[in-house]
Every structure is written in C-alpha cells, then in structure tokens.
Design an enzyme around this catalytic site. Structure first.
Site, PDB file in Angstrom:
ATOM      1  CG  HIS A  98      -9.203 -12.435  58.870  1.00 33.79           C
ATOM      2  ND1 HIS A  98     -10.099 -12.935  57.946  1.00 33.79           N
ATOM      3  CD2 HIS A  98      -8.368 -11.654  58.178  1.00 33.79           C
ATOM      4  CE1 HIS A  98      -9.796 -12.485  56.759  1.00 33.79           C
ATOM      5  NE2 HIS A  98      -8.755 -11.700  56.859  1.00 33.79           N
TER       6      HIS A  98
HETATM    7  C1  T46 Z   1      -8.122  -9.471  53.934  1.00 38.19           C
HETATM    8  C2  T46 Z   1      -9.291  -9.418  53.038  1.00 38.19           C
HETATM    9  C3  T46 Z   1      -9.351  -8.125  52.287  1.00 38.19           C
HETATM   10  C4  T46 Z   1      -5.932 -18.511  49.777  1.00 38.19           C
HETATM   11  O1  T46 Z   1      -5.807 -19.722  49.523  1.00 38.19           O
HETATM   12  N1  T46 Z   1      -4.995 -17.622  49.343  1.00 38.19           N
HETATM   13  C5  T46 Z   1      -5.086 -16.289  49.592  1.00 38.19           C
HETATM   14  O2  T46 Z   1      -4.183 -15.524  49.180  1.00 38.19           O
HETATM   15  C6  T46 Z   1      -6.216 -15.813  50.321  1.00 38.19           C
HETATM   16  C7  T46 Z   1      -6.365 -14.320  50.638  1.00 38.19           C
HETATM   17  C8  T46 Z   1      -7.151 -16.708  50.743  1.00 38.19           C
HETATM   18  N2  T46 Z   1      -7.026 -18.034  50.461  1.00 38.19           N
HETATM   19  C9  T46 Z   1      -8.061 -18.978  50.898  1.00 38.19           C
HETATM   20  C10 T46 Z   1      -8.170 -19.126  52.408  1.00 38.19           C
HETATM   21  C11 T46 Z   1      -9.639 -19.415  52.626  1.00 38.19           C
HETATM   22  O3  T46 Z   1      -9.869 -20.803  52.494  1.00 38.19           O
HETATM   23  O4  T46 Z   1      -9.316 -18.468  50.456  1.00 38.19           O
HETATM   24  C12 T46 Z   1     -10.317 -18.700  51.455  1.00 38.19           C
HETATM   25  C13 T46 Z   1     -10.965 -17.394  51.844  1.00 38.19           C
HETATM   26  O5  T46 Z   1      -9.995 -16.590  52.538  1.00 38.19           O
HETATM   27  P1  T46 Z   1     -10.433 -15.511  53.646  1.00 38.19           P
HETATM   28  O6  T46 Z   1     -11.535 -16.057  54.455  1.00 38.19           O
HETATM   29  O7  T46 Z   1      -9.195 -15.091  54.356  1.00 38.19           O
HETATM   30  O8  T46 Z   1     -10.956 -14.327  52.702  1.00 38.19           O
HETATM   31  P2  T46 Z   1     -11.473 -12.889  53.115  1.00 38.19           P
HETATM   32  O9  T46 Z   1     -12.017 -12.265  51.881  1.00 38.19           O
HETATM   33  O10 T46 Z   1     -12.352 -12.952  54.301  1.00 38.19           O
HETATM   34  O11 T46 Z   1     -10.143 -12.080  53.574  1.00 38.19           O
HETATM   35  C14 T46 Z   1      -9.148 -11.779  52.626  1.00 38.19           C
HETATM   36  C15 T46 Z   1      -7.772 -11.850  53.280  1.00 38.19           C
HETATM   37  O12 T46 Z   1      -7.591 -13.101  53.914  1.00 38.19           O
HETATM   38  C16 T46 Z   1      -7.613 -10.792  54.329  1.00 38.19           C
HETATM   39  O13 T46 Z   1      -6.266 -10.715  54.731  1.00 38.19           O
HETATM   40  O14 T46 Z   1      -7.681  -8.448  54.443  1.00 38.19           O
HETATM   41  O15 T46 Z   1      -9.361 -10.492  52.097  1.00 38.19           O
END
Ligand code: T46
Length: 144
Positions: free
Chosen positions: A58
């Site tokens: 993303h």
């Molecule tokens: C990035 C990489 C390094 C939250 O509720 N709070 C938060 O602060 C974050 C980051 C995520 N979430 C929830 C949202 C989703 O339901 O946790 C779940 C997984 O999030 P996401 O799919 O965005 O996680 P990653 O590891 O793919 O990505 C994250 C960051 O979103 C992104 O900005 O750079 O870590």
C-alpha cells in the site's frame, strides 16, 4: 542526521541515528523533528512475523514514516510510481525515511525480526491507497 525542511512527496532515504557506546553496550536515541523530520505522533512495531510473510502492499496519502529493524532483518521494496528500489534493513542505527505517495512492500523477515515504525500521524484507514492503480493515479495527478 536528517535536515529540517520537509522532503518532497515520493522521497525515500536512509538516515543514520546517533549511537552511544560504552562497555555496557550501545544506546541509540531518536528525537522527533531532529533525527526524523516530523513530530512523532505514533509508534508501532511488527514482531512474530513468519519468515514467508509479506506485509505492506500500500501507499499513504499524507503519512510520513521512518522504519527500523530493531532486531533481525527484512527487505523493503519501494516504488515511487516511476522507479523501484529495495532496501535491506538490518541495522538498528539506520532508519528508512518514507515520505507520502510511496508504495511499499515488505518480505524476507528473518526469524525473530522486530520492525519499529515512527509515524507522523495517528492511524487512519482513509490515508491508505490499498489499490496500486489508485496510487499510480494519485502520483500522476500530483494529488495530495
Ligand atoms: C507500513 C508498514 C511498515 C492499526 O489499527 N493501527 C496501526 O497503527 C496500524 C499500522 C495498523 N492497524 C491495523 C490496520 C489493519 O487492520 O492493523 C492491521 C494491519 O495493518 P496493515 O495491513 O496496514 O499492516 P502492514 O504491516 O501491512 O503495514 C504497516 C503500515 O500500515 C504501513 O504504513 O509502512 O506497516
């Protein structure tokens, strides 16, 4: 150390953090608006990541972040919509600054890797581009 002026959208770079070393070990510290170019509004970390997991996939509309490997290593694949690059993070004294409008993918986590992220804003799902085509359209339009 990072400069104080705000980098332009699509900007990525490695930043070096200070380290204080003595016989008891190493100490690294991070101050918002000094070592990273934004006030730190959120900290999160990834751990217990399976070695074959892929994360990210993303981009963000406004969010700026700095990503660290506090322990172990992983790969970050970076795409500004025109050029692709990759960074292996494995040194807790080096962070990868990622400005807004950067597509990122993460993989090749080592066993026990810990990824810490400093972010410029609280979590907001509306800030995400989760579809690559939407990200490319935003880059092409220069959308903020
Ligand atoms: C990035 C990489 C390094 C939250 O509720 N709070 C938060 O602060 C974050 C980051 C995520 N979430 C929830 C949202 C989703 O339901 O946790 C779940 C997984 O999030 P996401 O799919 O965005 O996680 P990653 O590891 O793919 O990505 C994250 C960051 O979103 C992104 O900005 O750079 O870590």
């Amino acid at each position: 150390m990072i400069e104080q002026n705000t980098p332009s959208a699509g900007h990525v770079r490695l930043i070096d953090l200070p380290v204080v070393t003595d016989p008891r070990g190493d100490l690294t510290f991070i101050e918002g608006e000094r070592h990273v170019p934004f006030p730190i509004r959120r900290v999160y970390y990834l751990y217990n990541v399976p070695v074959d997991a892929e994360r990210g996939g993303h981009a963000h509309r406004d969010l700026e972040q700095v990503v660290f490997a506090l322990s172990g290593s992983f790969r970050m694949k970076i795409d500004d919509g025109k050029t692709k690059s990759e960074y292996w993070l494995r040194d807790p004294r080096k962070g990868l600054y990622i400005n807004r409008l950067i597509w990122r993918e993460m993989d090749s986590f080592s066993q026990g890797a810990v990824c810490m992220v400093l972010a410029s804003h609280p979590y907001d799902e509306n800030d995400y581009f989760r579809e690559y085509d939407d990200f490319i359209a935003a880059v092409n339009e220069g959308v903020k």
